[in-house]
Design a protein around this motif. Structure first.
Motif, PDB file in Angstrom:
ATOM      1  N   ASN A   7      -7.246  21.437   4.160  1.00  0.00           N
ATOM      2  CA  ASN A   7      -6.854  20.790   2.781  1.00  0.00           C
ATOM      3  C   ASN A   7      -7.279  19.403   2.817  1.00  0.00           C
ATOM      4  N   LEU A   8      -7.826  18.899   1.802  1.00  0.00           N
ATOM      5  CA  LEU A   8      -8.339  17.498   1.842  1.00  0.00           C
ATOM      6  C   LEU A   8      -7.103  16.804   1.497  1.00  0.00           C
ATOM      7  N   SER A   9      -6.235  17.082   1.121  1.00  0.00           N
ATOM      8  CA  SER A   9      -4.950  16.237   0.907  1.00  0.00           C
ATOM      9  C   SER A   9      -4.031  16.286   2.007  1.00  0.00           C
ATOM     10  N   ASP A  10      -4.273  16.918   3.103  1.00  0.00           N
ATOM     11  CA  ASP A  10      -3.766  16.570   4.232  1.00  0.00           C
ATOM     12  C   ASP A  10      -4.190  15.992   5.045  1.00  0.00           C
ATOM     13  N   TYR A  11      -3.515  14.825   5.742  1.00  0.00           N
ATOM     14  CA  TYR A  11      -3.902  13.822   6.545  1.00  0.00           C
ATOM     15  C   TYR A  11      -2.590  13.481   7.472  1.00  0.00           C
ATOM     16  N   ASN A  12      -2.989  12.793   8.843  1.00  0.00           N
ATOM     17  CA  ASN A  12      -2.052  12.290   9.682  1.00  0.00           C
ATOM     18  C   ASN A  12      -1.700  11.073   9.034  1.00  0.00           C
ATOM     19  N   SER A  13      -0.188  10.832   8.814  1.00  0.00           N
ATOM     20  CA  SER A  13       0.046   9.654   8.080  1.00  0.00           C
ATOM     21  C   SER A  13       0.719   8.585   9.473  1.00  0.00           C
ATOM     22  N   ASP A  14       1.035   9.104  10.422  1.00  0.00           N
ATOM     23  CA  ASP A  14       1.483   8.499  11.646  1.00  0.00           C
ATOM     24  C   ASP A  14       0.543   7.206  11.857  1.00  0.00           C
ATOM     25  N   ASN A  15       1.354   6.122  12.131  1.00  0.00           N
ATOM     26  CA  ASN A  15       0.783   4.857  12.744  1.00  0.00           C
ATOM     27  C   ASN A  15      -0.206   4.197  11.580  1.00  0.00           C
ATOM     28  N   ASP A  82     -10.805  -5.603   1.242  1.00  0.00           N
ATOM     29  CA  ASP A  82     -10.810  -4.999   2.586  1.00  0.00           C
ATOM     30  C   ASP A  82     -11.603  -3.682   2.802  1.00  0.00           C
ATOM     31  N   ALA A  83     -11.347  -2.924   1.565  1.00  0.00           N
ATOM     32  CA  ALA A  83     -12.119  -1.734   1.876  1.00  0.00           C
ATOM     33  C   ALA A  83     -12.618  -1.371   0.607  1.00  0.00           C
ATOM     34  N   VAL A  84     -13.714  -0.518   0.523  1.00  0.00           N
ATOM     35  CA  VAL A  84     -14.161   0.262  -0.620  1.00  0.00           C
ATOM     36  C   VAL A  84     -14.313   1.600  -0.547  1.00  0.00           C
ATOM     37  N   ILE A  85     -13.556   2.229  -1.537  1.00  0.00           N
ATOM     38  CA  ILE A  85     -13.478   3.617  -1.729  1.00  0.00           C
ATOM     39  C   ILE A  85     -14.482   4.163  -2.651  1.00  0.00           C
ATOM     40  N   CYS A  86     -15.674   4.874  -2.442  1.00  0.00           N
ATOM     41  CA  CYS A  86     -16.629   5.623  -3.285  1.00  0.00           C
ATOM     42  C   CYS A  86     -16.350   6.744  -3.626  1.00  0.00           C
ATOM     43  N   LEU A  87     -16.241   7.092  -5.050  1.00  0.00           N
ATOM     44  CA  LEU A  87     -15.931   8.403  -5.409  1.00  0.00           C
ATOM     45  C   LEU A  87     -16.986   8.945  -6.429  1.00  0.00           C
ATOM     46  N   LYS A 118     -16.903  -3.610   6.989  1.00  0.00           N
ATOM     47  CA  LYS A 118     -15.732  -3.419   6.590  1.00  0.00           C
ATOM     48  C   LYS A 118     -15.765  -1.678   5.887  1.00  0.00           C
ATOM     49  N   PRO A 119     -14.661  -1.081   5.785  1.00  0.00           N
ATOM     50  CA  PRO A 119     -14.768   0.270   5.480  1.00  0.00           C
ATOM     51  C   PRO A 119     -15.468   0.418   4.133  1.00  0.00           C
ATOM     52  N   VAL A 120     -16.409   1.211   4.181  1.00  0.00           N
ATOM     53  CA  VAL A 120     -16.979   1.698   2.901  1.00  0.00           C
ATOM     54  C   VAL A 120     -16.828   3.361   2.726  1.00  0.00           C
ATOM     55  N   ILE A 121     -16.090   3.823   1.923  1.00  0.00           N
ATOM     56  CA  ILE A 121     -15.622   5.172   2.273  1.00  0.00           C
ATOM     57  C   ILE A 121     -16.553   6.119   1.468  1.00  0.00           C
ATOM     58  N   PHE A 122     -16.997   7.277   2.009  1.00  0.00           N
ATOM     59  CA  PHE A 122     -17.751   8.216   1.320  1.00  0.00           C
ATOM     60  C   PHE A 122     -16.954   9.170   0.497  1.00  0.00           C
ATOM     61  N   ASN A 143      -7.688  17.245  -2.508  1.00  0.00           N
ATOM     62  CA  ASN A 143      -8.144  16.075  -3.243  1.00  0.00           C
ATOM     63  C   ASN A 143      -8.880  15.319  -2.350  1.00  0.00           C
ATOM     64  N   LYS A 144     -10.080  15.203  -2.774  1.00  0.00           N
ATOM     65  CA  LYS A 144     -11.224  14.293  -1.814  1.00  0.00           C
ATOM     66  C   LYS A 144     -10.942  12.947  -2.149  1.00  0.00           C
ATOM     67  N   GLY A 145     -10.292  12.583  -3.115  1.00  0.00           N
ATOM     68  CA  GLY A 145      -9.703  11.114  -3.565  1.00  0.00           C
ATOM     69  C   GLY A 145      -8.571  10.949  -2.419  1.00  0.00           C
ATOM     70  N   VAL A 146      -7.829  11.956  -2.301  1.00  0.00           N
ATOM     71  CA  VAL A 146      -6.613  11.576  -1.309  1.00  0.00           C
ATOM     72  C   VAL A 146      -7.003  11.170  -0.093  1.00  0.00           C
ATOM     73  N   GLU A 147      -8.118  12.072   0.440  1.00  0.00           N
ATOM     74  CA  GLU A 147      -8.652  12.169   1.866  1.00  0.00           C
ATOM     75  C   GLU A 147      -9.396  10.891   2.077  1.00  0.00           C
ATOM     76  N   ALA A 148     -10.252  10.192   1.085  1.00  0.00           N
ATOM     77  CA  ALA A 148     -10.815   9.032   0.940  1.00  0.00           C
ATOM     78  C   ALA A 148     -10.040   7.801   1.071  1.00  0.00           C
ATOM     79  N   ALA A 149      -8.876   7.715   0.463  1.00  0.00           N
ATOM     80  CA  ALA A 149      -7.778   6.853   0.399  1.00  0.00           C
ATOM     81  C   ALA A 149      -7.298   6.674   1.810  1.00  0.00           C
ATOM     82  N   ALA A 150      -6.790   7.943   2.423  1.00  0.00           N
ATOM     83  CA  ALA A 150      -6.376   8.175   3.569  1.00  0.00           C
ATOM     84  C   ALA A 150      -7.339   7.460   4.621  1.00  0.00           C
TER      85      ALA A 150
END
Length: 160
Positions: A7-15, A82-87, A118-122, A143-150
């Protein structure tokens, strides 16, 4: 890993790194607007959830996914970002246009990230049909947007 297996909305939020003072460029393609707006909402809400201030999230649009690379460069060259997120969303059609666009965007975003260190996210959804795109924009695959932000937050943690 294929989104059918995770699931694209699941990610590790530790640390996760503290992003309260980080500034994000959120770059959204207008082609397939209903879907990209849903991706954007997921990314925005994820950034806010982890402490980003609304005034530190700059949302810009480009006409289509092909333009994400230049849009990302224009945002990334700003030292405050600091970072760019491309959607964006590219749906396979009757021609091979999707191959050319996806390849160009992947290379362009990678080049921008390396050029500005710097991070530029695909955050590009690439599917065979519209339903698959919706499945990755808050549907059964998350949601791929959630994954990209994480991903942006995680990358800021390793580049800090």
């Amino acid at each position: 890993m294929a989104s059918a297996l995770k699931n694209l909305s699941d990610y590790n939020s530790d640390n996760l790194v503290d992003i309260t003072e980080k500034k994000f460029g959120l770059l959204v393609a207008e082609w397939n607007k209903a879907i990209t707006d849903t991706l954007c909402k997921g990314a925005y809400e994820t950034l806010i959830k982890h402490g980003a201030k609304p005034e530190n999230i700059i949302r810009n649009t480009v006409p289509g996914s092909f333009e994400l690379s230049l849009g990302a460069q224009l945002l990334a060259q700003n030292s405050d970002i600091d970072a760019v997120i491309c959607l964006g969303v590219v749906i396979k059609g009757e021609t091979k246009h999707d191959d050319y666009i996806c390849h160009a965007v992947a290379q362009g975003i990678t080049q921008v990230s390396l050029k500005y260190n710097k991070p530029v996210i695909f955050g590009l959804v690439t599917t065979n049909n519209e339903q698959q795109a919706w499945d990755r924009a808050g549907g059964k695959h998350g949601n791929k947007g959630v994954e990209a932000a994480a991903t942006a937050i995680h990358m800021l943690g390793i580049s800090a």
